[in-house]
Design a protein around this motif. Structure first.
Motif, PDB file in Angstrom:
ATOM      1  N   HIS A  94     -47.291  44.281   4.670  1.00 20.95           N
ATOM      2  CA  HIS A  94     -46.802  43.167   5.481  1.00 20.95           C
ATOM      3  C   HIS A  94     -47.888  42.100   5.623  1.00 20.95           C
ATOM      4  O   HIS A  94     -49.009  42.377   6.062  1.00 20.95           O
ATOM      5  N   ALA A 114     -27.568  40.196   5.554  1.00 17.25           N
ATOM      6  CA  ALA A 114     -27.889  40.793   6.851  1.00 17.25           C
ATOM      7  C   ALA A 114     -27.257  42.172   7.000  1.00 17.25           C
ATOM      8  O   ALA A 114     -26.611  42.692   6.092  1.00 17.25           O
ATOM      9  N   ASP A 115     -27.428  42.760   8.181  1.00 14.43           N
ATOM     10  CA  ASP A 115     -26.774  44.033   8.505  1.00 14.43           C
ATOM     11  C   ASP A 115     -25.263  43.848   8.436  1.00 14.43           C
ATOM     12  O   ASP A 115     -24.716  42.927   9.042  1.00 14.43           O
ATOM     13  N   LYS A 170     -39.878  33.285   9.413  1.00 17.80           N
ATOM     14  CA  LYS A 170     -41.051  32.655  10.012  1.00 17.80           C
ATOM     15  C   LYS A 170     -41.839  31.872   8.964  1.00 17.80           C
ATOM     16  O   LYS A 170     -42.606  30.968   9.303  1.00 17.80           O
ATOM     17  N   GLY A 182     -32.264  44.163   6.899  1.00 19.18           N
ATOM     18  CA  GLY A 182     -31.621  44.057   8.197  1.00 19.18           C
ATOM     19  C   GLY A 182     -31.897  42.727   8.863  1.00 19.18           C
ATOM     20  O   GLY A 182     -32.685  41.902   8.383  1.00 19.18           O
ATOM     21  N   ASN A 183     -31.261  42.535  10.009  1.00 23.85           N
ATOM     22  CA  ASN A 183     -31.427  41.282  10.737  1.00 23.85           C
ATOM     23  C   ASN A 183     -32.873  41.047  11.149  1.00 23.85           C
ATOM     24  O   ASN A 183     -33.362  39.908  11.150  1.00 23.85           O
ATOM     25  N   ARG A 184     -33.580  42.120  11.486  1.00 21.92           N
ATOM     26  CA  ARG A 184     -34.993  41.975  11.876  1.00 21.92           C
ATOM     27  C   ARG A 184     -35.823  41.487  10.706  1.00 21.92           C
ATOM     28  O   ARG A 184     -36.724  40.645  10.872  1.00 21.92           O
ATOM     29  N   THR A 185     -35.540  42.026   9.527  1.00 22.85           N
ATOM     30  CA  THR A 185     -36.274  41.592   8.333  1.00 22.85           C
ATOM     31  C   THR A 185     -36.046  40.109   8.085  1.00 22.85           C
ATOM     32  O   THR A 185     -36.995  39.348   7.793  1.00 22.85           O
ATOM     33  N   ASP A 204     -21.675  48.478  16.378  1.00 25.54           N
ATOM     34  CA  ASP A 204     -23.111  48.431  16.684  1.00 25.54           C
ATOM     35  C   ASP A 204     -23.671  49.840  16.876  1.00 25.54           C
ATOM     36  O   ASP A 204     -24.893  50.036  16.853  1.00 25.54           O
ATOM     37  N   ASP A 219     -35.209  37.779  10.255  1.00 29.04           N
ATOM     38  CA  ASP A 219     -35.913  37.004  11.280  1.00 29.04           C
ATOM     39  C   ASP A 219     -37.402  36.918  10.979  1.00 29.04           C
ATOM     40  O   ASP A 219     -38.029  35.864  11.161  1.00 29.04           O
ATOM     41  N   GLN A 220     -37.968  38.023  10.503  1.00 28.35           N
ATOM     42  CA  GLN A 220     -39.398  38.053  10.208  1.00 28.35           C
ATOM     43  C   GLN A 220     -39.733  37.146   9.029  1.00 28.35           C
ATOM     44  O   GLN A 220     -40.689  36.362   9.073  1.00 28.35           O
TER      45      GLN A 220
END
Length: 398
Positions: free
Chosen positions: A157, A199-200, A186, A177-180, A315, A182-183
């Protein structure tokens, strides 16, 4: 926007720092360029000649999918291809849970006429090794002219490295996933760069009980196993819920799950952590609603019967053999689940035209694929509502 990085922090599985630095000056190619088609034809043969590939159905499926004759048929779909060429450099962030996905993404981008920078997961997968070894062998022998179009990398990372690759690219493709997502977001992009983010998602299976009971139960179980257990339900296209219709629901359910259970216990390795995860997610859902019932008796197949569909149900999905079940005589009820997160609708004994009409008539934001049971994992250039190849090209009007 250019950022300097230390190339020693990047592991090149294919390509080199020299290839990478030259990419901005490397010309884009036409959609379905002959040199690209030749490359994939050679890659297909190289993969199939590797004795290791036979142990991995996903690798073999990929090799057959990229045969030159297969791609020539695909080419015919694009009647305006003489107007299309690649956008430039594509930067792919591959997922960590579907090993062959990096190659599928690469295939779409190269056929569109682009160069590829592909970040593969730090997780070690033999499938990745087999395909990368084959790519390097083909680049070394038949297709040296493709060398300047491809870099496959690994790195820990690093916002700096991700920003560097993002500053170079004309297309960014994020799988994860959604977190990936978002990361990765950046890292800023040049103004004309486009992005495709996967996304998920979740998927459903619809079974008509009357029609199922007329079928070969073992064959159906094998098809469902392929859709689900083969990837631990990690793929977005793997069904998380089974919806039963028809007049013989109870008889069909008993036969379906009993047949599947025998197969799972024989072929599937259940990890202890998966059992814990299933229990935890069930308890979390149980704290939210009393409209669910646990109807399974062991951890190989965990079935959660739902009395009423509601927003947010999906979910609480889990993998490794964790299924919601819902019984209905009215398919209109399913639109509650057809949200943006719903990707694939697989069917058995149900008219797909009925499902298609339901999605279109209701104008739902979800459901991008309607496929027969057993084909949810099938490779395709259409994914999440995108025409992958076309989206990665630019159109030259003349």
């Amino acid at each position: 926007m250019s950022t300097q990085v230390n190339f020693n922090d990047i592991e090149f599985l294919c390509g080199s720092a020299k290839v990478l630095e030259a990419m901005p000056e490397t010309p884009a190619r036409r959609m379905f360029d002959e040199k690209t088609l030749t490359f994939f034809g050679a890659l297909s043969k190289q993969i199939l000649s590797d004795h290791r590939a036979k142990a991995f159905p996903d690798v073999v499926s990929y090799a057959f999918w990229i045969r030159k004759n297969s791609l020539l048929k695909e080419r015919e779909r694009y009647q305006d291809r003489e107007h299309r060429l690649g956008r430039g450099i594509s930067f792919h962030i591959a997922p960590s849970n579907v090993p062959v996905n990096f190659a599928v993404s690469m295939t779409s981008a190269l056929l569109a006429g682009n160069q590829c920078i592909i970040r593969v997961s730090n997780k070690q997968f033999e499938q990745v090794d087999i395909i990368v070894d084959a790519i390097n062998a083909v680049l070394l022998k038949e297709c040296k002219d493709m060398t300047s179009y491809l870099c496959i990398v690994r790195y820990e990372h690093s916002e700096e490295i991700t920003q560097y690759f993002s500053s170079l690219c004309d297309i960014r493709i994020i799988w994860g996933g959604n977190r990936t997502i978002d990361q990765i977001r950046k890292a800023s992009l040049p103004p004309r760069t486009i992005e495709m983010a996967f996304a998920d998602r979740n998927s459903l299976a619809v079974i008509n009980s009357d029609q199922y009971l007329k079928m070969d139960a073992k064959k159906v179980a094998k098809e469902f196993y392929t859709d689900t257990y083969y990837m631990d339900q990690n793929a977005c296209s793997s069904p998380r819920m089974v919806i039963w219709t028809g007049t013989k629901k109870e008889e069909a359910r008993e036969q379906f799950w009993d047949t599947l259970e025998k197969m799972v216990k024989h072929d599937y390795e259940l990890k202890p952590i998966s059992c814990v995860n299933k229990f935890n997610i069930f308890c979390m859902l149980g704290a939210k609603t009393d409209q669910i019932h646990l109807v399974s008796h062991d951890n190989y197949i965990v079935r959660v019967e739902v009395d009423k569909l509601f927003d947010g149900l999906m979910d609480y999905k889990e993998g490794a053999g964790y299924f919601f079940e819902y019984l209905t005589d009215d398919l209109e009820e399913l639109t509650t689940l057809f949200k943006k997160s719903c990707q694939t609708l697989s069917y058995l004994g149900v008219d797909p035209e009925t499902l298609k009409d339901l999605v279109i008539r209701q104008g739902t934001r979800g459901v991008d694929r309607i496929v027969p049971m057993g084909q949810t994992m099938e490779l395709s250039f259409y994914w999440d509502g995108y025409d992958m190849i076309e989206n990665m090209t630019r159109y030259l009007k003349y």
